[in-house]
Write an enzyme that holds these catalytic residues in place. Sequence first.
Site, PDB file in Angstrom:
ATOM      1  N   ASP A   1       0.883  -1.250   0.152  1.00 34.99           N
ATOM      2  CA  ASP A   1       0.057  -0.059  -0.123  1.00 34.99           C
ATOM      3  C   ASP A   1       0.981   1.264   0.086  1.00 34.99           C
ATOM      4  OD1 ASP A   1      -2.173   1.782   0.657  1.00 34.99           O
ATOM      5  OD2 ASP A   1      -3.138   0.034   1.066  1.00 34.99           O
TER       6      ASP A   1
ATOM      7  N   SER B   1     -11.227  -0.527  -0.970  1.00 35.98           N
ATOM      8  CA  SER B   1      -9.742  -0.827  -0.137  1.00 35.98           C
ATOM      9  C   SER B   1      -9.980  -0.930   1.274  1.00 35.98           C
ATOM     10  CB  SER B   1      -9.168   0.807  -0.256  1.00 35.98           C
ATOM     11  OG  SER B   1      -8.649   0.778  -1.461  1.00 35.98           O
TER      12      SER B   1
ATOM     13  N   HIS C   1      -3.687   6.103   3.380  1.00 33.57           N
ATOM     14  CA  HIS C   1      -4.441   4.795   2.970  1.00 33.57           C
ATOM     15  C   HIS C   1      -3.639   3.648   3.504  1.00 33.57           C
ATOM     16  CE1 HIS C   1      -5.730   2.084  -0.160  1.00 33.57           C
ATOM     17  NE2 HIS C   1      -6.753   2.641  -0.267  1.00 33.57           N
TER      18      HIS C   1
END
Length: 771
Positions: A142, A545, A209
């Site tokens: 990620d 996600s 994220h």
Amino acid sequence: MASITLHLSTYFFLFLTLSATDQHRQTTFIVRVQHDAKPSVFPTHTHWYDSTLASVSDSQILLSSRIIHTYDTVFHGFSAKLSALEASKLESVSTVLSVIPEQVRHLHTTRSPEFLGLKTSDSAGLLKESDFGSDLVIGVLDTGIWPERQSFNDRGLGPVPVKWKGTCVGFPCNRKLIGAKYFSAGYEATNGKMNETLEHRSPRDSDGHGTHTASIAAGRYVFPASTLGYARGVAAGMAPKARLAAYKVCWNAGCFDSDILAAFDSAVSDGVDVISLSVGGVVVPYYLDAIAIGAYGASDHGVFVSASAGNGGPGGLTVTNIAPWVTTVGAGAIDRDFPADVKLGNGKLIPGVSVYGGPALAQHRLYPLIYAGNEGGDGYSASLCLEGSLDPKSVKGKIVLCDRGINSRAQKGEVVKKAGGIGMILANGVFDGEGLVADCHVLPATSVGASSGDEIRKYIMSASKSKSPPKATIIFKGTRINVRPAPVVASFSARGPNPESPEILKPDLIAPGLNILAAWPDKVGPSGLASDNRKTEFNILSGTSMACPHVSGLAALLKAAHPEWSPAAIKSALITTAYTVDNRGETMIDESTGNSSTVMDFGAGHVHPQKAMDPGLVYDISSYDYIDFLCNSNYTTKNIQVITRKHADCSRAKKAGHSGNLNVPSMTAVFQQYGKQKMSTHFIRSVTNVGVADSVYSVSIRPPRGMNVTVEPMKLAFRRVGQKLNFLVRVKVAAVKLSPGSSMTKSGSIEWSDGKHVVTSPVVVTMQEPL
Ligand SMILES: *[C@@H]1O[C@H](CO)[C@@H](O)[C@H](O)[C@H]1NC(C)=O
Ligand SMILES: *[C@@H]1O[C@H](CO)[C@@H](O)[C@H](O)[C@H]1NC(C)=O
Ligand SMILES: *[C@@H]1O[C@H](CO)[C@@H](O)[C@H](O)[C@H]1NC(C)=O
Ligand SMILES: *[C@@H]1O[C@H](CO)[C@@H](O)[C@H](O)[C@H]1NC(C)=O
């Protein structure tokens, strides 16, 4: 199929129309080499790869190694920037199996453990039995990680598992975060040197994220947790004791295939048990897809891979990361929301959602309301509240209605605020439907559905012509729980059918992915905007996600409890125990329409962790079964070798039948009608007893409406645990009236039960009328 054809034709078009100068323009390619053919004169594979590259090089001068990454665990070969001419020369080198153009990928709590039934007080529960997954390592590919978060503390954790070979680069690790690496060579080869004031040349997360997804998978218990006062409670990931390893592959300009493949290589050789990948791109055949190739290699090494389905919903054929060896996760809404209603001057209340946390608007006052698209100038840019499109003279002191699209939802709020607006109503477009996503806006703001947007625009239009000009306010109601119905398929969640292998049902399942609270870096404001200086330990985000790491964490718990289970067995357990009814007892609805959703929206259904722990039977799959599947999908032996690193003997597979015979826990038939009256097919399946010895399972069949499904035999008597038994499913259908080029899909199921376990598989039939 459309997207594949499109992608390939653009690719070949590029090759055919290269001008003389373009011939020398270099882009990154991933090169699969027959690695056991290395001549002994070369001391290492890197020497050999360098020499191979030099032999096809346009330029006579070799300055230094042109190799970006070499791969040797999940893939054999290297990546390098090549001109089109060099790439085509390389393709004709006998030891080169494939030259794959690079793709750039993009990034596609907490009440969710409780909603999923993972309570710590539940002594017989999944968390207890698996000792919270403490020997398991989850690798998260990620944007990196922000290590100084309560979610990543290592209090009470035992020593790092002895098998672990990973390291931490750039900051010290602890017994929770046991690995952290970054992969930027592919990114910088294309984008130039990164700007280190904007992003960190280390695994440190400058986006948020990766910190968020990692803590969803395996964050520790943190109390109290909330974002700006919303979703207050205990935050915890799915597997709070599992170890984490962060592999940073995503940068400001995206996630590059050459780096992603290097991270897969590294994660598998470091010893991860699970890989979580909330990243995706365009669907291409598996042998051109670095994620599919990396995931195959991982699964071949016993590593479970879950990936996000993508946020391209609610349209059909939007699902990505669809290889059969990947667990593809769509997103659902949990039973919690953040109501923030719009009150209009005509007294009407319109439902919206928001996690805006600043000073609220006055409750008993109404403010002037405008639709930016009506205010002259460039109406289109203004309707979307794009940067520089709003005239402060018409916006100042008002609530502005903005349409979704082009710039980010939070950015629209910033644009309105800069122009002097005091609030924003964000309306979905027709395509977004009625699905609502809550954001941490920088001004009082709420999101409303497409039909509510129409209603507000109509009100503004008619009120503008009347004596009482349009007015509104936003009423923030905080956090609401026990919402019904739940779960609901999130509007944005990408949908089937599977564009590459229609006979493999995708997405596999759904997990919580709407408004999820999880850890967040210090240096990034909760809206993600550069100008947002607010600091929060947690943030609320939505997307597939967020759904994917829920499944990654659960997979770690299942592996901890059943160390002998293969990745396919873990996936089977999750799929056969998933449920399709909501907390009202009805089929889950689709947030985008409010209508019932289908297998194309939720796959097998919503994950049910407790039941997945003890599924009774699993549909297992070996590497050889995947080779048979690829043979039956008509891939060439060379293409199969690119994915599997093995030489394929397709003559055996062709005898075994068709690609629908891959031993997945669902059965999907696609019939072309061609004027036929009746059509039929069969599926061979094998189930392994993972329950108790001496158990007898009987089947119950719920055929798709109007179709005939039979199962032979209808009883399976297992004498021992680990025993496998086969059965055959026949599907017979009569042609239906369809207009040319159209299709119809119906679903049913078969269920094996021994009275204690229920093992459910979707049976999906699509009829297509050729053009
Ligand atoms: C890096 O980004 C900063 C902040 O935007 C900017 O001021 C600087 O000029 C950039 N440096 C380079 C080399 O582009
Ligand atoms: C939703 O259901 C309504 C009423 O049954 C129907 O009219 C409408 O077409 C459905 N919408 C979709 C997108 O299927
Ligand atoms: C593979 O090719 C065979 C023979 O042409 C055809 O019948 C079959 O449908 C093809 N299978 C797939 C999955 O394309
Ligand atoms: C399904 O079974 C029924 C009852 O046996 C039979 O009448 C019908 O023709 C069958 N349909 C198909 C498509 O085979």
